[in-house]
Design an enzyme around this catalytic site. Structure first.
Site, PDB file in Angstrom:
ATOM      1  N   CYS A  67       0.857  -1.188   0.000  1.00  0.00           N
ATOM      2  CA  CYS A  67       0.000   0.000   0.000  1.00  0.00           C
ATOM      3  C   CYS A  67       0.892   1.237   0.000  1.00  0.00           C
ATOM      4  O   CYS A  67       1.843   1.321   0.775  1.00  0.00           O
ATOM      5  CB  CYS A  67      -0.910   0.005   1.230  1.00  0.00           C
ATOM      6  SG  CYS A  67      -1.924   1.492   1.330  1.00  0.00           S
TER       7      CYS A  67
ATOM      8  N   CYS B 280      -3.469   1.578   9.003  1.00  0.00           N
ATOM      9  CA  CYS B 280      -2.951   0.224   9.226  1.00  0.00           C
ATOM     10  C   CYS B 280      -1.698   0.244  10.093  1.00  0.00           C
ATOM     11  O   CYS B 280      -0.891   1.168  10.008  1.00  0.00           O
ATOM     12  CB  CYS B 280      -2.585  -0.420   7.886  1.00  0.00           C
ATOM     13  SG  CYS B 280      -4.000  -0.727   6.826  1.00  0.00           S
TER      14      CYS B 280
ATOM     15  N   GLU C  51     -30.333   2.293  22.371  1.00  0.00           N
ATOM     16  CA  GLU C  51     -29.257   2.999  21.668  1.00  0.00           C
ATOM     17  C   GLU C  51     -29.406   4.494  21.938  1.00  0.00           C
ATOM     18  O   GLU C  51     -30.516   5.012  21.978  1.00  0.00           O
ATOM     19  CB  GLU C  51     -29.380   2.668  20.164  1.00  0.00           C
ATOM     20  CG  GLU C  51     -28.711   3.621  19.209  1.00  0.00           C
ATOM     21  CD  GLU C  51     -27.199   3.663  19.341  1.00  0.00           C
ATOM     22  OE1 GLU C  51     -26.566   2.607  19.457  1.00  0.00           O
ATOM     23  OE2 GLU C  51     -26.660   4.789  19.334  1.00  0.00           O
TER      24      GLU C  51
ATOM     25  N   CYS D 172     -15.016  -4.237  21.349  1.00  0.00           N
ATOM     26  CA  CYS D 172     -13.983  -3.851  20.386  1.00  0.00           C
ATOM     27  C   CYS D 172     -12.707  -3.415  21.107  1.00  0.00           C
ATOM     28  O   CYS D 172     -11.819  -2.846  20.477  1.00  0.00           O
ATOM     29  CB  CYS D 172     -14.506  -2.768  19.445  1.00  0.00           C
ATOM     30  SG  CYS D 172     -15.187  -1.355  20.312  1.00  0.00           S
TER      31      CYS D 172
END
Ligand code: SAH
Length: 451
Positions: free
Chosen positions: A71, A80, A332, A408
């Site tokens: 990349c 990344c 939510e 996460c």
């Protein structure tokens, strides 16, 4: 150790944010973009009490896990962190990070299940938010922020975004030049255009384009729409402006105005039509989100159950289980997402789902007072995890048999699981899933049972 000193360093580990780690003279040295197994010539850039930061001057002997450069903007854009190592190694690093967090931060006994690798490590994202700024020669540049900075790195050729995003950016660039729209300046707080925000429903191809502006309207919007149509054809379903006049790092303001098409795009997820508005959260990796939800369902065993889906976004996790469950209640905090969730139930003919716009802990309290008795509580909070207050309500008031935690952030997950274990729950299984290949992020689904 001194600043600017050059040393030979063997990289023996990897940090959670993807840096290589080695030891020299008893000191830990962190080196970005170094791979476990590398032997490097490293220049020391910063010396702190117990550790140093360095940068690679020369790769004396490359790690067997090294990947060829694939990349153009890797190392510059701040996205990344694992493009330089092979995918097997990346999964091993992520697995160890989860295992380590559970053990060290959570005192959790269970070993995680094997990590579920990503099906595709390229072009998997369905969303991009590109900052716009004037570069050093005064020309508008659309790109990404460089790591830990607000300098713009031009985005051309990002390996994580669909190729069509480049065509859209070209159209946006042409509009920027021809409309002479002013560009926002973070220092002077003047200028109009702040960000270009693109979303794509991968299953249907539908595209949403949002110009985030420090103002109320954009010049030559007709031209922008025509250029976008030329770039993506009938897939253009929504063009909006988002108004953000605050001096803030938060990208989106609260208000959107639709200039063309609908206020939303529609994707297909787990066989359901899912409508997504600009302000609603939606999983950025659709393909892997389906695998994540399958794992959540495997742990929740929704058959005949009342399921409380906290932090539900557009309702997707609960709705994906609605045909088996007795009832779904989703909570939510973002109103627009709750509106999407209600519409999503409707357009899929789902009659057993109810959605509430509120803070998770507040509404849990309210549902408890209402006498709701969920069999399964599922949470999917942002990185900061759940509040102790919410976990207290879950464990000590509702006390459902099954608690499923989609996370996460392994560190806040471990913290929260520890608290749940102190309140009578036991961690049964943790499955890491790679939703974000090449980046530092890793997702986990955890099953806990009441003792
Ligand atoms: N489960 C959804 C969304 C997960 S992201 C999905 O898989 O798509 C986390 C969601 O939590 C976001 O939609 C965010 O808006 C919401 N959120 C953040 N803080 C919250 C709070 N205090 N109470 C309820 N929801 C919250």
């Amino acid at each position: 150790m001194e600043k600017n000193q050059e040393i030979e360093l063997v990289i023996t580990g990897t940090t959670a944010d993807g840096k290589g780690v080695g030891k020299f003279d008893g000191k830990v040295i962190f080196v970005p973009f170094a791979a476990e197994g590398d032997i490097l010539k490293v220049k020391i850039l910063k010396v702190l009490k117990s550790y140093c930061y360095g940068k690679i001057i020369e790769i004396i002997s490359p790690s067997p896990y090294r990947n060829p450069q694939d990349c153009k903007v890797f190392g510059k854009c701040g996205g990344c962190v694992y493009r330089h190592i092979n995918y097997e190694m990346e999964c091993a690093v992520k697995y160890n990070r989860v295992a380590d967090a559970l053990k060290r931060l959570g005192n959790i006994e269970v070993e995680p299940e094997p990590i579920i690798p990503a099906v595709n490590a390229y072009e998997y994202r369905n969303k991009a938010q590109y900052p716009v700024a004037l570069n050093s020669d005064g020309q508008p540049a659309i790109g990404f922020y460089a790591q830990r900075s607000h300098r713009i790195v031009e985005s051309k050729g990002c390996a994580l975004h669909p190729k069509v995003f480049e065509d859209i950016l070209k159209a946006a660039e042409q509009w920027i030049i021809e409309s002479k729209v002013s560009i926002y300046n973070e220092q002077s707080l003047t200028g109009l255009l702040r960000h270009i925000y693109i979303r794509m429903a991968k299953a249907t191809g539908e595209i949403m384009f949002v110009a985030v502006i420090n103002g109320d309207s954009i010049p030559k919007s007709e031209m922008l729409i025509e250029l976008l149509k030329k770039a993506v054809g009938d897939n253009l379903k929504s063009v909006q402006i988002n108004i953000n006049k605050e001096n803030t790092n938060v990208i989106l303001g609260q208000k959107c105005i639709t200039l063309y098409g609908e206020d939303y795009i529609t994707d297909i997820l787990c066989g359901l039509k899912i409508r997504i508005s600009a302000l609603s959260f939606y999983q950025v990796n659709r393909e892997m989100a389906e695998i994540l939800y399958q794992k959540a369902a495997e742990y929740a065993k929704p058959e005949g159950k009342i399921i409380l889906d906290l932090y539900c976004g557009t309702g997707t996790i609960g709705l994906s289980m609605a045909n088996k469950a007795k009832q779904i209640i989703g909570v939510e905090i973002v109103e627009q997402a709750v509106h999407d969730a209600k519409v999503n139930a409707q357009i899929n003919g789902i009659g057993n789902a109810r959605f509430i716009a509120a803070d998770a802990a507040e509404s849990a309290q309210m549902l408890w007072k209402e006498g709701i008795k969920p069999d399964v509580i599922l949470v999917d909070p942002p990185r900061k995890g759940c509040s102790a207050e919410l976990l207290g309500i879950i464990a000590e008031k509702f006390s459902p048999e099954t608690f499923v935690y989609v996370s996460c952030d392994p560190a806040t997950l471990a913290r929260d699981l520890k608290l749940m274990e102190q309140m009578g729950y036991k961690t049964k299984a943790v499955t890491p899933i790679d939703l974000f290949p090449k980046t530092s992020h890793v997702e986990c689904v955890t099953l806990m049972s009441r003792l």
